[in-house]
Design a protein around this motif. Structure first.
Motif, PDB file in Angstrom:
ATOM      1  N   GLY A 117      84.822  28.429  52.280  1.00  0.00           N
ATOM      2  CA  GLY A 117      83.642  27.792  52.864  1.00  0.00           C
ATOM      3  C   GLY A 117      82.931  28.618  53.909  1.00  0.00           C
ATOM      4  N   HIS A 118      83.661  29.548  54.555  1.00  0.00           N
ATOM      5  CA  HIS A 118      83.063  30.252  55.694  1.00  0.00           C
ATOM      6  C   HIS A 118      82.424  31.578  55.333  1.00  0.00           C
ATOM      7  N   VAL A 119      82.314  31.893  54.036  1.00  0.00           N
ATOM      8  CA  VAL A 119      81.787  33.208  53.676  1.00  0.00           C
ATOM      9  C   VAL A 119      80.285  33.120  53.389  1.00  0.00           C
ATOM     10  N   ASN A 120      79.651  34.301  53.413  1.00  0.00           N
ATOM     11  CA  ASN A 120      78.262  34.416  52.996  1.00  0.00           C
ATOM     12  C   ASN A 120      78.274  34.563  51.481  1.00  0.00           C
ATOM     13  N   ALA A 121      78.052  33.425  50.763  1.00  0.00           N
ATOM     14  CA  ALA A 121      78.403  33.354  49.340  1.00  0.00           C
ATOM     15  C   ALA A 121      77.746  34.443  48.503  1.00  0.00           C
ATOM     16  N   PHE A 122      76.460  34.725  48.722  1.00  0.00           N
ATOM     17  CA  PHE A 122      75.744  35.688  47.880  1.00  0.00           C
ATOM     18  C   PHE A 122      76.393  37.070  47.966  1.00  0.00           C
ATOM     19  N   TYR A 123      76.571  37.576  49.191  1.00  0.00           N
ATOM     20  CA  TYR A 123      77.133  38.920  49.349  1.00  0.00           C
ATOM     21  C   TYR A 123      78.620  38.948  49.010  1.00  0.00           C
ATOM     22  N   TYR A 124      79.282  37.799  49.207  1.00  0.00           N
ATOM     23  CA  TYR A 124      80.710  37.701  48.875  1.00  0.00           C
ATOM     24  C   TYR A 124      80.934  37.925  47.390  1.00  0.00           C
ATOM     25  N   VAL A 125      80.076  37.346  46.543  1.00  0.00           N
ATOM     26  CA  VAL A 125      80.221  37.497  45.100  1.00  0.00           C
ATOM     27  C   VAL A 125      79.714  38.874  44.658  1.00  0.00           C
ATOM     28  N   LEU A 126      78.697  39.369  45.364  1.00  0.00           N
ATOM     29  CA  LEU A 126      78.094  40.648  44.978  1.00  0.00           C
ATOM     30  C   LEU A 126      79.038  41.828  45.250  1.00  0.00           C
ATOM     31  N   ALA A 127      79.830  41.734  46.320  1.00  0.00           N
ATOM     32  CA  ALA A 127      80.601  42.888  46.797  1.00  0.00           C
ATOM     33  C   ALA A 127      81.513  43.532  45.746  1.00  0.00           C
ATOM     34  N   PRO A 128      82.317  42.755  44.990  1.00  0.00           N
ATOM     35  CA  PRO A 128      83.175  43.414  43.996  1.00  0.00           C
ATOM     36  C   PRO A 128      82.374  44.210  42.975  1.00  0.00           C
ATOM     37  N   LEU A 129      81.202  43.665  42.586  1.00  0.00           N
ATOM     38  CA  LEU A 129      80.372  44.373  41.605  1.00  0.00           C
ATOM     39  C   LEU A 129      79.839  45.666  42.210  1.00  0.00           C
ATOM     40  N   VAL A 130      79.419  45.597  43.494  1.00  0.00           N
ATOM     41  CA  VAL A 130      78.862  46.787  44.138  1.00  0.00           C
ATOM     42  C   VAL A 130      79.919  47.882  44.232  1.00  0.00           C
ATOM     43  N   SER A 131      81.187  47.505  44.345  1.00  0.00           N
ATOM     44  CA  SER A 131      82.190  48.570  44.394  1.00  0.00           C
ATOM     45  C   SER A 131      82.560  49.046  42.991  1.00  0.00           C
ATOM     46  N   LEU A 132      82.384  48.203  41.981  1.00  0.00           N
ATOM     47  CA  LEU A 132      82.790  48.604  40.627  1.00  0.00           C
ATOM     48  C   LEU A 132      81.735  49.479  39.944  1.00  0.00           C
ATOM     49  N   VAL A 133      80.449  49.141  40.117  1.00  0.00           N
ATOM     50  CA  VAL A 133      79.394  49.841  39.366  1.00  0.00           C
ATOM     51  C   VAL A 133      79.320  51.339  39.690  1.00  0.00           C
ATOM     52  N   PRO A 134      79.306  51.755  40.987  1.00  0.00           N
ATOM     53  CA  PRO A 134      79.297  53.201  41.238  1.00  0.00           C
ATOM     54  C   PRO A 134      80.537  53.886  40.678  1.00  0.00           C
ATOM     55  N   ALA A 135      81.676  53.192  40.710  1.00  0.00           N
ATOM     56  CA  ALA A 135      82.904  53.778  40.173  1.00  0.00           C
ATOM     57  C   ALA A 135      82.717  54.120  38.697  1.00  0.00           C
ATOM     58  N   PHE A 136      82.038  53.236  37.955  1.00  0.00           N
ATOM     59  CA  PHE A 136      81.800  53.488  36.536  1.00  0.00           C
ATOM     60  C   PHE A 136      80.757  54.575  36.327  1.00  0.00           C
ATOM     61  N   MET A 137      79.753  54.631  37.226  1.00  0.00           N
ATOM     62  CA  MET A 137      78.636  55.556  37.020  1.00  0.00           C
ATOM     63  C   MET A 137      79.045  57.018  37.206  1.00  0.00           C
ATOM     64  N   THR A 138      80.010  57.277  38.120  1.00  0.00           N
ATOM     65  CA  THR A 138      80.282  58.658  38.472  1.00  0.00           C
ATOM     66  C   THR A 138      80.841  59.467  37.312  1.00  0.00           C
ATOM     67  N   PHE A 139      81.583  58.831  36.422  1.00  0.00           N
ATOM     68  CA  PHE A 139      82.250  59.605  35.377  1.00  0.00           C
ATOM     69  C   PHE A 139      81.256  60.163  34.356  1.00  0.00           C
ATOM     70  N   ALA A 140      80.003  59.679  34.400  1.00  0.00           N
ATOM     71  CA  ALA A 140      79.019  60.028  33.365  1.00  0.00           C
ATOM     72  C   ALA A 140      78.796  61.527  33.211  1.00  0.00           C
ATOM     73  N   VAL A 141      78.933  62.311  34.276  1.00  0.00           N
ATOM     74  CA  VAL A 141      78.583  63.737  34.171  1.00  0.00           C
ATOM     75  C   VAL A 141      79.789  64.639  33.978  1.00  0.00           C
ATOM     76  N   ILE A 142      81.008  64.068  33.938  1.00  0.00           N
ATOM     77  CA  ILE A 142      82.189  64.916  33.773  1.00  0.00           C
ATOM     78  C   ILE A 142      82.396  65.209  32.289  1.00  0.00           C
ATOM     79  N   PRO A 143      82.389  66.503  31.886  1.00  0.00           N
ATOM     80  CA  PRO A 143      82.538  66.834  30.469  1.00  0.00           C
ATOM     81  C   PRO A 143      83.999  66.813  30.048  1.00  0.00           C
TER      82      PRO A 143
END
Lengths: 360, 181
Positions: free
Chosen positions: A74-100
């Motif tokens: 109940g005490h969290v900022n719901a929007f950013y609370y749900v967004l945070a895991p995605l924000v940490s996952l998406v860059p993790a997936f993006m970085t591998f794109a340029v490694i041959p």
């Protein structure tokens, strides 16, 4: 761009899908490796009931994560609370794109590169996207509205900024030696022979020309991925669980997934920059000659070499985690600013001097 | 070098939307997160103009480093109090700020309409960049030949800024420092 045919698009989409599928498998497999590995080192069995060697344990864990109750405190900022895991996952997936993961393959009149995007600024792209990963952690700590979480995210951002500096500077040596930021060029340049000792040829792998640089890069990679001995952002004995304290079920699993995917990218980078990337492991070129295979077999062998190197570094991460104790916070900062940063600067000067003397 | 109008419109409108959020959000941390997205939209436009190096540096420096420090400072100061409340401000202030914004908007429109009058174009063309081996090489060569002195002076200026910040931070609690050591 306009000259892309349907086949080009198909290849591009195929590469994206394959890379994503590989990355998705990392977390469950590594969770199993980590649990079995820790058990091996602590002289116990680890998960061994579900499937052969407990291999299906991760599958069950995944199902459990998805079907668990998914409460939002109940005490969290719901929007950013749900967004945070995605924000940490998406860059993790993006970085591998340029490694041959294999050398560019000539098929008829088209060249197939074995990475999602062969960018001219490859390495800078990785650093740029990887530096965004910290937002997920900051956001999680801040939105959780909990003192332990905030402390964890402050620790994490402090640590990541400090070690990003030595990480970036340690790579400068590699850029100087191979004079490119394009990862395919760097990996190709490591195919040359550095020294011929009788029958044994020592290749010009980054590790042999930049041993100090590798040491700094490797240490910084541990800090950047928040792995032991640098896992202060989630130090259980001090701040409970740090930034993901308020997270449960699949949202927690997403944080864990991001950590493993980051580990995968860091291992891929270490393999590409310092251990020849897709250059064949010793003995494989003889094997290729023995089979008498063509370019396709060569690409498969290169991919096998690359993933073998990556797998070794993934295991290395696990190995270190269950071997070394956690640093104290002041030790972490001292190491980052007073040891690693001067050493990485020294490495640049040494590399410059050696290149001027034409040793490298 | 041609910018696809669909992508331009998409990213430009996103940038404007997030820029508005920066100003309108009451919570400073939320504003800062929106600012990161504005920088990201800029980086996307640079990338579509084939300026890949600039795009990577935009994300690396602004979104990845400077904004992290921004958010860091905001969170450390615990500035959850809204810094500026438009609702209670003076009527004259409101009219004044509105007029100033309109003048500024007019200036921008005028400047972009008369963009040809702002000096000649540079010598670097797409073909020339291709011949030296890409953006990274072209920019580095310029930076370490013609613009070496300004480049080095800028880094000295930044160093002076850092030393100054440390000096100010140290001076603020002289008592602590004296008794500490």
């Amino acid at each position: 761009m306009s000259s892309m045919t349907l086949l080009d698009w198909a290849i591009l989409v195929g590469k994206c899908v394959i890379t994503t599928l590989i990355m998705l498998q990392i977390a469950p497999i590594m969770a199993w490796v980590e649990r079995r590995g820790s058990a091996l080192m602590q002289n116990r069995l680890g998960p061994n009931r579900i499937g052969p060697f407990g291999l299906l344990q991760s599958l069950c864990d995944g199902v459990k994560f998805i079907f668990k109750e998914d409460p939002v405190p109940g005490h969290v900022n719901a929007f950013y609370y749900v967004l945070a895991p995605l924000v940490s996952l998406v860059p993790a997936f993006m970085t591998f794109a340029v490694i041959p993961w294999a050398a560019p393959l000539e098929l008829g009149d088209r060249t197939i590169t074995f990475q999602v995007a062969n960018l001219n600024v490859g390495l800078l792209y990785i650093f740029a996207i990887a530096s965004l990963g910290v937002y997920g952690i900051i956001m999680a700590g801040w939105a959780s509205n909990n003192k332990y979480s905030l402390l964890g995210s402050l620790r994490s951002s402090c640590q990541m900024i400090s070690y990003e500096l030595s990480m970036g500077l340690s790579v400068v040596g590699i850029l100087m030696v191979f004079s490119s930021v394009n990862l395919t060029d760097i990996a190709l340049a490591q195919g040359q022979t550095l020294l011929q000792l009788g029958p044994v040829a020592i290749p010009k792998w980054g590790f042999f020309v930049q041993p100090l640089g590798f040491l700094i890069f490797c240490t910084a990679a541990f800090a950047e991925t928040n792995r032991l001995p640098f896992d202060l952002p989630e130090g259980e004995s001090e701040i409970v669980a740090g930034y993901h304290l308020e997270y449960g079920s699949m949202k927690f699993a997403v944080f864990m997934m991001a950590e493993y995917v980051n580990m995968f990218t860091a291992s891929g980078l270490m393999a590409t920059l310092y251990f020849g990337g897709f250059q064949l492991l010793p003995g494989m070129s003889q094997l290729h000659e023995a089979i008498g295979g063509g370019a396709g077999i060569m690409a498969a062998l290169q991919a096998a070499s690359f993933f073998a190197k990556v797998a070794f570094f993934m295991w290395f991460f696990v190995w270190v985690r269950w071997t070394l104790p956690r640093f104290r916070y002041d030790q972490l900062m001292d190491l980052g600013w007073k040891v690693m940063l001067p050493l990485s600067l020294l490495n640049i000067f040494l590399t410059g001097a050696l290149m001027y003397a034409k040793v490298i | 070098m041609d910018l696809n109008p669909i992508f331009f419109t998409a990213f430009a409108s996103l940038a404007i939307a997030f820029a508005l959020l920066v100003v309108l959000k009451k919570n400073p941390v939320a504003s800062a997160f929106s600012l990161v997205l504005v920088f990201f939209c800029f980086a996307a436009m640079y990338a579509m103009l084939d300026a890949h190096l600039l795009a990577a540096l935009q994300v690396l420096v602004y979104a990845g480093a400077i904004m992290v420090l921004f958010i860091f400072v905001i969170m450390l100061l615990a500035a959850d109090v809204p810094s500026f409340d438009l609702g209670r401000s003076h009527v004259g202030l409101r009219i004044g700020s509105g007029a100033v914004s309109l003048v500024l908007l007019g200036l921008f429109v005028w400047a972009f309409r008369h963009t040809e009058s702002f000096g000649a174009k540079g010598t670097l063309t797409a073909a020339k960049i291709e011949s030296v081996g890409g953006n990274t090489q072209a920019i580095s060569q310029l930076m370490f030949s013609d613009y070496l002195l300004p480049f080095e002076l800028t880094s000295v200026l930044l160093l002076a800024g850092i030393v100054g910040a440390v000096a100010i931070a140290k001076r603020q609690n002289p008592r602590k420092e004296g008794s500490g050591s």
